[in-house]
Write an enzyme that holds these catalytic residues in place. Sequence first.
Site, PDB file in Angstrom:
ATOM      1  N   LYS A  56       0.830  -1.064   0.032  1.00 26.76           N
ATOM      2  CA  LYS A  56      -0.064  -0.044  -0.176  1.00 26.76           C
ATOM      3  C   LYS A  56       0.966   1.336  -0.012  1.00 26.76           C
ATOM      4  CE  LYS A  56      -1.728   1.735   3.986  1.00 26.76           C
ATOM      5  NZ  LYS A  56      -1.417   3.012   4.197  1.00 26.76           N
ATOM      6  N   ASN A  57       1.939   1.283   0.779  1.00 23.55           N
ATOM      7  CA  ASN A  57       2.608   2.456   0.919  1.00 23.55           C
ATOM      8  C   ASN A  57       3.730   2.628   0.020  1.00 23.55           C
ATOM      9  OD1 ASN A  57       1.041   3.009   3.159  1.00 23.55           O
ATOM     10  ND2 ASN A  57       2.843   2.594   4.475  1.00 23.55           N
ATOM     11  N   ARG A 108      -4.930  10.557   4.088  1.00 23.25           N
ATOM     12  CA  ARG A 108      -3.892  11.595   4.243  1.00 23.25           C
ATOM     13  C   ARG A 108      -2.816  11.606   3.164  1.00 23.25           C
ATOM     14  NH1 ARG A 108      -2.590  13.731   7.679  1.00 23.25           N
ATOM     15  NH2 ARG A 108      -0.420  13.125   7.310  1.00 23.25           N
ATOM     16  N   CYS A 160      -4.991  12.567  12.252  1.00 22.86           N
ATOM     17  CA  CYS A 160      -5.850  11.493  12.171  1.00 22.86           C
ATOM     18  C   CYS A 160      -5.756  10.779  13.741  1.00 22.86           C
ATOM     19  CB  CYS A 160      -5.150  10.540  11.315  1.00 22.86           C
ATOM     20  SG  CYS A 160      -3.613   9.749  11.699  1.00 22.86           S
ATOM     21  N   ARG A 166       0.128  14.533  12.547  1.00 24.29           N
ATOM     22  CA  ARG A 166       0.328  14.493  11.212  1.00 24.29           C
ATOM     23  C   ARG A 166       0.638  15.562  10.230  1.00 24.29           C
ATOM     24  NH1 ARG A 166      -1.239   9.050  10.002  1.00 24.29           N
ATOM     25  NH2 ARG A 166       0.321   8.988   8.360  1.00 24.29           N
ATOM     26  N   PRO A 167       1.550  16.602  10.668  1.00 29.63           N
ATOM     27  CA  PRO A 167       1.725  17.712   9.989  1.00 29.63           C
ATOM     28  C   PRO A 167       2.279  17.503   8.832  1.00 29.63           C
ATOM     29  CG  PRO A 167       3.227  17.622  11.658  1.00 29.63           C
ATOM     30  CD  PRO A 167       2.420  16.567  12.016  1.00 29.63           C
ATOM     31  N   VAL A 168       2.459  18.518   7.803  1.00 29.30           N
ATOM     32  CA  VAL A 168       3.127  18.423   6.643  1.00 29.30           C
ATOM     33  C   VAL A 168       4.024  19.602   6.464  1.00 29.30           C
ATOM     34  CG1 VAL A 168       1.434  16.792   5.315  1.00 29.30           C
ATOM     35  CG2 VAL A 168       1.143  19.458   5.526  1.00 29.30           C
ATOM     36  N   ASP A 169       4.310  20.100   7.451  1.00 31.28           N
ATOM     37  CA  ASP A 169       5.371  21.277   7.458  1.00 31.28           C
ATOM     38  C   ASP A 169       6.522  21.408   6.775  1.00 31.28           C
ATOM     39  OD1 ASP A 169       5.645  19.754   9.771  1.00 31.28           O
ATOM     40  OD2 ASP A 169       7.155  21.129  10.237  1.00 31.28           O
ATOM     41  N   ASP A 177       4.663   0.893  11.912  1.00 30.06           N
ATOM     42  CA  ASP A 177       3.711   0.174  11.560  1.00 30.06           C
ATOM     43  C   ASP A 177       3.459  -1.301  12.020  1.00 30.06           C
ATOM     44  OD1 ASP A 177       3.180   1.803   8.320  1.00 30.06           O
ATOM     45  OD2 ASP A 177       2.822   2.551  10.134  1.00 30.06           O
ATOM     46  N   ILE A 198       7.586   7.200  17.076  1.00 31.26           N
ATOM     47  CA  ILE A 198       7.248   7.938  15.735  1.00 31.26           C
ATOM     48  C   ILE A 198       6.071   8.896  15.895  1.00 31.26           C
ATOM     49  CG2 ILE A 198       6.671   7.761  13.363  1.00 31.26           C
ATOM     50  CD1 ILE A 198       9.464   7.162  13.851  1.00 31.26           C
ATOM     51  N   ARG A 252      -8.511  -0.330   4.412  1.00 25.19           N
ATOM     52  CA  ARG A 252      -7.711   0.613   3.749  1.00 25.19           C
ATOM     53  C   ARG A 252      -6.425   0.129   3.584  1.00 25.19           C
ATOM     54  NH1 ARG A 252      -7.457   6.015   6.826  1.00 25.19           N
ATOM     55  NH2 ARG A 252      -6.177   6.489   4.873  1.00 25.19           N
TER      56      ARG A 252
HETATM   57  C1  EPZ Z   1       4.041   7.084   6.215  1.00 23.26           C
HETATM   58  O1  EPZ Z   1       3.315   8.074   6.897  1.00 23.26           O
HETATM   59  C2  EPZ Z   1       3.182   5.862   6.061  1.00 23.26           C
HETATM   60  N1  EPZ Z   1       2.324   6.327   5.347  1.00 23.26           N
HETATM   61  C3  EPZ Z   1       2.862   5.545   7.553  1.00 23.26           C
HETATM   62  O2  EPZ Z   1       2.094   4.222   7.461  1.00 23.26           O
HETATM   63  C4  EPZ Z   1       3.931   5.133   8.354  1.00 23.26           C
HETATM   64  O3  EPZ Z   1       3.313   4.809   9.638  1.00 23.26           O
HETATM   65  C5  EPZ Z   1       4.922   6.362   8.592  1.00 23.26           C
HETATM   66  O4  EPZ Z   1       5.516   6.933   7.147  1.00 23.26           O
HETATM   67  C6  EPZ Z   1       6.335   6.304   9.077  1.00 23.26           C
HETATM   68  O5  EPZ Z   1       6.722   5.056   8.887  1.00 23.26           O
HETATM   69  C7  EPZ Z   1       2.336   6.104   4.029  1.00 23.26           C
HETATM   70  O6  EPZ Z   1       3.326   5.807   3.525  1.00 23.26           O
HETATM   71  C8  EPZ Z   1       1.401   6.533   3.020  1.00 23.26           C
HETATM   72  P1  EPZ Z   1       6.220  10.549   8.459  1.00 23.26           P
HETATM   73  P2  EPZ Z   1       3.959   9.831   6.847  1.00 23.26           P
HETATM   74  O7  EPZ Z   1       6.119  11.924   7.631  1.00 23.26           O
HETATM   75  O8  EPZ Z   1       4.774   9.909   5.788  1.00 23.26           O
HETATM   76  C9  EPZ Z   1       6.405  13.910  11.641  1.00 23.26           C
HETATM   77  C10 EPZ Z   1       0.158   2.840   7.624  1.00 23.26           C
HETATM   78  O9  EPZ Z   1      -0.303   2.309   8.641  1.00 23.26           O
HETATM   79  N2  EPZ Z   1       6.480  14.754  10.505  1.00 23.26           N
HETATM   80  O10 EPZ Z   1       7.220   9.691   8.098  1.00 23.26           O
HETATM   81  O11 EPZ Z   1       2.751  10.685   7.129  1.00 23.26           O
HETATM   82  C11 EPZ Z   1       5.052  13.142  11.858  1.00 23.26           C
HETATM   83  O12 EPZ Z   1       4.262  13.657  12.818  1.00 23.26           O
HETATM   84  C12 EPZ Z   1       0.494   4.443   7.697  1.00 23.26           C
HETATM   85  O13 EPZ Z   1       0.253   2.354   6.618  1.00 23.26           O
HETATM   86  C13 EPZ Z   1       6.389  16.277  10.752  1.00 23.26           C
HETATM   87  O14 EPZ Z   1       6.345  16.715  11.939  1.00 23.26           O
HETATM   88  O15 EPZ Z   1       4.536   9.705   8.238  1.00 23.26           O
HETATM   89  C14 EPZ Z   1       5.570  11.792  12.595  1.00 23.26           C
HETATM   90  O16 EPZ Z   1       5.761  12.123  14.097  1.00 23.26           O
HETATM   91  C15 EPZ Z   1       0.478   5.033   9.164  1.00 23.26           C
HETATM   92  N3  EPZ Z   1       6.246  17.287   9.661  1.00 23.26           N
HETATM   93  C16 EPZ Z   1       6.944  11.619  11.822  1.00 23.26           C
HETATM   94  O17 EPZ Z   1       7.381  13.058  11.487  1.00 23.26           O
HETATM   95  C17 EPZ Z   1       5.987  16.744   8.567  1.00 23.26           C
HETATM   96  O18 EPZ Z   1       6.068  17.434   7.448  1.00 23.26           O
HETATM   97  C18 EPZ Z   1       6.832  10.772  10.811  1.00 23.26           C
HETATM   98  O19 EPZ Z   1       5.796  10.980  10.045  1.00 23.26           O
HETATM   99  C19 EPZ Z   1       6.125  15.356   8.212  1.00 23.26           C
HETATM  100  C20 EPZ Z   1       6.182  14.468   9.417  1.00 23.26           C
END
Ligand code: EPZ
Length: 422
Positions: free
Chosen positions: A22-23, A92, A116, A121-124, A304, A326, A396
């Site tokens: 999926k990812n 997301r 969520c 889950r910020p995207v900054d 995960d 995480i 999902r």
């Molecule tokens: C990906 O999410 C995966 N989703 C998640 O899988 C997985 O849990 C996660 O990576 C960690 O491995 C997909 O690939 C579609 P991150 P993502 O950005 O990219 C912080 C599942 O169950 N952060 O690596 O959204 C964030 O809050 C899902 O399949 C910021 O602060 O995760 C978190 O604490 C759930 N600012 C950490 O970084 C940002 O701009 C890691 O998040 C981005 C992230």
Amino acid sequence: MDSLLIVGGRSLQGTVPISGAKNAALPLACAALLTADPLRLSNLPALRDVSTLIDLLGRMGVVAQREAGTVTLQAAQVSEPFADYEMVKTMRASILVLGPLIARCGHARVSLPGGCAIGQRPVDLHIKGLVAMGARIEVNHGYIEAHAERLRGARIVMDMVTVTGTENLMMAATLAEGTTLLENAAREPEVVDLALCLNAMGARVSGAGTDVITIEGVSALHGADHRIMPDRIETGTFLAAVAATGGDVRLDGTDAGSLDAVIDKLRESGAHIEIGTGWMRVAASNRPLAVNFRTAPYPAFPTDMQAQLMTLDCIARGTAVIAETIFENRFMHALELRRMGAEIELSGNTAVVRGVPQLQGARVMATDLRASASLVIAGLIAEGETLIDRIYHLDRGYESIETKLCNLGADVRRVRGAAGSA
Ligand code: EPZ
């Protein structure tokens, strides 16, 4: 809403096919926006999130042709570089259209994903990287509004390791003017799979799988034919299920190379794991030993898989300490597991699990995708019946999970919920 009814106490035997990841599928589908040519993705998992994203791409003008296990996506032109709140709030990962849209169209309007169940889950970091590449970005009324004549290469040091942040910026950089360096990049196998596909499309990405990825921008990308990597989290989920229930199962169409940390922990719990080319075998017969673990970015133990291994610890011999580093709220499954007799103490990002000989079946509620998987494993090992509500979370990310489990001898049935029921 549907529920799953599980009668526990049966060990798992037989062979299970592992679906595409999926990812990996989600960013790969977004890569189709980077070219006017067709992008063919095979080993496509039949998942709700994949369908949601293909629908979203369709609204942008991407034509999708689906056959069994394959989709061909063609963004001959992108008529509507827009992702609305309704779509993004349900998934997301829709944020992954942002980088490709800016790179291909020069502008985009994408809803902020919002939080969520497992965290804010910020995207900054996605936005910060795109700004570093010259995008002009404003956030108005919950939408990211971005413009850039042409992105230019930049050196970007990511404050945190972000998987989709790395993927978004890597895709955006493929069409930028000049070279982009992504430092402190995510090393996840799904990032590597995306880089392989982008290079097949004519991009010049190097270093994927390490924490420094270099992307030399090119003027255009062309179509490609890419096979999606196996789902390592589905693989890990089935490995953990057998380690917890006992039994002997062969997993086909998978790749052990991306699961070292999980395999090590399951072996430590007493499971026997054999690794072949494209297959794995897991066998367990005794009550597992409790294992301590701490989640962290790849190649460390994946967040995960945290919920699934917690379930194993619930019925293990001994006490386990689990640290979730995480996400800030990824222990909700613990509250449901307690209702089944688990002894779990939560303190901040740490859970202490004291193994009990058996869980009792109960009615529980899924709160997020991987929490649902942990409750399924709990139902398989519990004494009596477990009814898991809101299993749309499960749909999902797991293709036909009840069919796959029944084929392994489990007693699992989907109960169609009355419309509007819990
Ligand atoms: C990906 O999410 C995966 N989703 C998640 O899988 C997985 O849990 C996660 O990576 C960690 O491995 C997909 O690939 C579609 P991150 P993502 O950005 O990219 C912080 C599942 O169950 N952060 O690596 O959204 C964030 O809050 C899902 O399949 C910021 O602060 O995760 C978190 O604490 C759930 N600012 C950490 O970084 C940002 O701009 C890691 O998040 C981005 C992230």
